[in-house]
Design an enzyme around this catalytic site. Structure first.
Site, PDB file in Angstrom:
ATOM      1  N   THR A  52       0.436  -1.711  -0.166  1.00 60.14           N
ATOM      2  CA  THR A  52      -0.048  -0.206   0.014  1.00 60.14           C
ATOM      3  C   THR A  52       1.131   1.297  -0.275  1.00 60.14           C
ATOM      4  O   THR A  52       0.836   2.207   0.213  1.00 60.14           O
ATOM      5  CB  THR A  52      -0.891  -0.301   1.144  1.00 60.14           C
ATOM      6  N   LEU A  55       5.777   4.039  -3.872  1.00 63.85           N
ATOM      7  CA  LEU A  55       5.964   3.327  -4.867  1.00 63.85           C
ATOM      8  C   LEU A  55       4.877   1.811  -5.380  1.00 63.85           C
ATOM      9  O   LEU A  55       4.712   2.129  -6.496  1.00 63.85           O
ATOM     10  CB  LEU A  55       7.472   2.372  -4.976  1.00 63.85           C
ATOM     11  N   SER A  56       4.103   1.128  -4.198  1.00 64.34           N
ATOM     12  CA  SER A  56       3.469   0.862  -5.272  1.00 64.34           C
ATOM     13  C   SER A  56       1.993   1.008  -5.712  1.00 64.34           C
ATOM     14  O   SER A  56       2.333   0.637  -7.147  1.00 64.34           O
ATOM     15  CB  SER A  56       2.771  -0.220  -3.828  1.00 64.34           C
ATOM     16  N   LYS A 189      15.828   0.224  -3.392  1.00 67.33           N
ATOM     17  CA  LYS A 189      17.316   0.908  -2.487  1.00 67.33           C
ATOM     18  C   LYS A 189      16.751   1.269  -1.413  1.00 67.33           C
ATOM     19  O   LYS A 189      15.574   1.451  -1.145  1.00 67.33           O
ATOM     20  CB  LYS A 189      17.865   1.908  -3.747  1.00 67.33           C
ATOM     21  N   HIS A 219      16.001   1.282 -10.733  1.00 63.07           N
ATOM     22  CA  HIS A 219      14.938   1.502 -12.196  1.00 63.07           C
ATOM     23  C   HIS A 219      15.634   1.747 -13.297  1.00 63.07           C
ATOM     24  O   HIS A 219      15.507   1.959 -13.626  1.00 63.07           O
ATOM     25  CB  HIS A 219      13.748   1.813 -11.517  1.00 63.07           C
ATOM     26  N   LYS A 223      14.991   1.542 -17.781  1.00 64.59           N
ATOM     27  CA  LYS A 223      14.528   2.502 -18.720  1.00 64.59           C
ATOM     28  C   LYS A 223      15.046   1.578 -19.807  1.00 64.59           C
ATOM     29  O   LYS A 223      16.429   1.864 -19.931  1.00 64.59           O
ATOM     30  CB  LYS A 223      15.219   4.097 -18.739  1.00 64.59           C
ATOM     31  N   HIS A 281      21.136   5.617  -9.069  1.00 67.33           N
ATOM     32  CA  HIS A 281      20.887   5.786 -10.593  1.00 67.33           C
ATOM     33  C   HIS A 281      21.486   6.289 -11.602  1.00 67.33           C
ATOM     34  O   HIS A 281      22.084   5.577 -12.269  1.00 67.33           O
ATOM     35  CB  HIS A 281      19.464   6.285 -10.567  1.00 67.33           C
TER      36      HIS A 281
HETATM   37  C1  BG6 Z   1      13.300   7.734  -7.335  1.00 74.24           C
HETATM   38  C2  BG6 Z   1      14.121   8.145  -5.987  1.00 74.24           C
HETATM   39  O1  BG6 Z   1      14.484   6.361  -6.908  1.00 74.24           O
HETATM   40  O2  BG6 Z   1      13.604   7.807  -8.579  1.00 74.24           O
HETATM   41  C3  BG6 Z   1      13.278   9.653  -6.096  1.00 74.24           C
HETATM   42  O3  BG6 Z   1      14.069   8.174  -4.999  1.00 74.24           O
HETATM   43  C4  BG6 Z   1      12.996  10.160  -7.884  1.00 74.24           C
HETATM   44  O4  BG6 Z   1      13.661  10.702  -5.616  1.00 74.24           O
HETATM   45  C5  BG6 Z   1      13.083   9.167  -9.197  1.00 74.24           C
HETATM   46  O5  BG6 Z   1      12.347  11.095  -8.135  1.00 74.24           O
HETATM   47  C6  BG6 Z   1      13.004   9.481 -10.048  1.00 74.24           C
HETATM   48  O6  BG6 Z   1      13.084   8.595 -11.197  1.00 74.24           O
HETATM   49  P1  BG6 Z   1      11.667   8.674 -12.309  1.00 74.24           P
HETATM   50  O7  BG6 Z   1      12.373   7.257 -12.966  1.00 74.24           O
HETATM   51  O8  BG6 Z   1      11.078   9.429 -11.930  1.00 74.24           O
HETATM   52  O9  BG6 Z   1      13.241  10.310 -13.024  1.00 74.24           O
END
Ligand code: BG6
Length: 519
Positions: A52, A55-56, A189, A219, A223, A281
């Protein structure tokens, strides 16, 4: 987005077939051996911890829904679990609302009707036995439908969308409930907050799961555009010969966000931009840009090359870093009025190897900046001598560049000086641009989480990070974490504190672009 004019089943079948084709390409011709990335046919039970949470709601439920109905993944059931009290039905309502309101990709009514019965819920506080019973029931359902009742063929995928402290508790629960066999676990993470805590977290996880069962998700690597860097570099003869210190002047990885804190103070306050974005990232994407050609498109070869980049990364010097905090951050709900957390960071990274010695990598990211963009810009060295007269325009708009835009529609552009039409010899910057959106396959783009969950279901580690890689990044972060420079204030809507220009001088930040991407 799905094309409503095509019948659903045909779209799904066609997608599954394309995926099969894409993943069998690695076979030597005539070989009957199945690649490790071949789609898995055995059904999968997904248990979503933190079901809930933010991110989910924003990504995972929607991604799982699409995988479940698109024919890309094997048959699956999804058990959501969290500390909220909910029935199966209430969880379905919750999931539907999240997908409708926040999902990048909506499910049609018919798709939702197929996905909804696959969803169920169990309260985390009901303990290991309740979880084990829920898993057994759903596994039986899958086994009856797919494997002639053989539960041993049902795979388990645990998605730990929870903070690190909760993650170790979940792992304990899985252990106590006897749910480790036949399973894979996706971990979110942050993977620790410094070297010591990362080592401790990895040790803890390894007590229960073998490394090959663990999928640490970043993630950005899911992409489409990030993977396109690999295709661009290693599938073409054109650029790789000049992909080095002899031809490249510097590299920028620039991920400004216009978003603010978004009610995430509890997570963000102890984390900040460096740990939230750079260690995960930005450094991961940097490794795709900087690595040597891997011997094969397979997990070990790719991780090995990425890890070599991390080992060659010089420890981050505090003098090479600008930390910023947007004006008004300390007044946000849940933020310490004297907070020292950076909401912005720009730094110069140095990769000390034969390919990159002397080529600075400038990284920047932050909240509440002027624009939300995700670009990688490779600046080539300028021509050694120019026959064009002063005032012709050469060099006026910076060096020629290759730019990757990591937006979902994945763009690449090559800008160069060309002749301005008309008399005389005036030069201006022109560009060649490519966008996945312009191709017939635009509909096939998988959202990053969809792609990575599918890879985890198929047991493919290629786009996931390793314990060793993460630990070496934390090790290189020690000087900065021990002695961070003071945070400087910046105005929301700006590009960060003024000192960002000194950091990159005599070069300049590519953003904001001098002109927009072509429509
Ligand atoms: C997340 C961070 O991993 O990546 C966020 O915790 C950030 O703070 C987000 O906004 C950005 O990801 P994206 O795919 O929306 O660019």
């Amino acid at each position: 987005m799905t094309d409503a004019s095509r019948p659903e089943s045909t779209t799904d079948d066609a997608k599954a077939q394309r995926l099969e084709e894409a993943q069998t390409i690695a076979y030597p011709s005539g070989s009957t051996r199945r690649s490790r990335t071949a789609p898995q046919e055995d059904p999968t039970l997904v248990v979503l911890f933190g079901a809930t949470g933010d991110l989910s709601r924003r990504k995972l439920l929607c991604g799982l829904g699409y995988l479940a109905v698109s024919g890309l993944a094997p048959d699956m059931r999804v058990i959501g679990t969290s500390l909220d009290d909910m029935t199966d039905e209430q969880f379905r309502v919750f999931a539907k609302k999240a997908i409708d309101e926040l999902g990048a990709r909506k499910l049609t009514d018919e798709q939702w009707e197929r996905f909804a019965p696959k969803l169920s819920y169990v309260n985390t506080s009901a303990g290991p036995e309740a979880l084990a019973a829920a898993v057994a029931a759903k596994e039986q359902e899958l086994a009856d439908d797919e494997t002639q009742g053989d539960r041993e063929r049902v795979r388990r995928l645990y998605y730990l969308s929870v903070p690190p402290k909760a993650a170790t508790k979940v792992i304990e629960t899985l252990n106590t409930a006897g749910l480790v066999e036949r399973s894979r676990v996706i971990m979110e993470k942050p993977f620790g907050e410094d070297l010591e805590s990362a080592l401790a977290l990895n040790d803890e996880v390894h007590k229960t799961f073998k490394e090959k069962q663990i999928f640490r998700i970043d993630h950005f690597l899911g992409k489409e555009a990030a993977q396109n860097i690999l295709a661009f570099r290693f599938a073409n003869g054109l650029f790789e010969p000049i992909w080095n210190r002899n031809f490249i002047d510097h590299v920028q990885i620039d991920i400004p966000e216009s978003l603010g804190l978004d009610a995430r103070a509890a997570f963000y306050e102890p984390t900040g931009a460096y740990k939230d974005m750079v260690v995960t990232h930005l450094f991961q994407v940097m490794a795709f840009v900087a690595m040597e050609p891997p011997t094969a498109l397979e997990p070990r070869a790719i991780s090995e090359e990425k890890n070599k980049v991390f080992r060659s990364l010089e420890p981050i010097r505090p003098d090479d870093v600008i930390r910023g905090q947007y004006a008004g951050y300390r007044q946000e709900k849940g933020v310490d009025p004297e907070s020292d957390t950076e909401t912005f960071i720009a730094l110069k990274a140095r990769i000390d190897n034969w390919r990159w010695a002397g080529v600075p990598f400038y990284l920047r990211t932050g909240k509440k900046l002027a624009q939300g963009m995700r670009i990688i810009s490779i600046a080539f060295k300028e021509a050694p001598k120019s026959m064009f007269p002063a005032g012709s325009g050469i060099g006026q708009q910076g060096p020629d560049h290759l730019t990757f835009d990591l937006a979902d529609e994945s763009k690449v552009s090559l800008s160069f000086y060309g002749k301005r039409p008309g008399p005389g010899m005036r030069l201006s910057k022109l560009s060649m641009q490519f966008s996945t959106e312009d191709t017939e396959q635009a509909d096939d783009v998988l959202e990053a989480y969809e792609r990575l969950i599918l890879d985890a279901i198929n047991g493919d580690h290629t786009l996931f990070t390793t314990a060793e890689g993460i630990e070496s990044l934390w090790e290189r972060s020690i000087p900065l974490l021990d002695d961070p420079p003071p945070v400087r204030s910046y105005e929301p809507g700006s590009w960060g504190p003024n000192s960002i220009h000194q950091l990159i001088a005599p070069n300049a930040w590519r953003l904001p672009f001098e002109r927009n991407w072509r429509d």
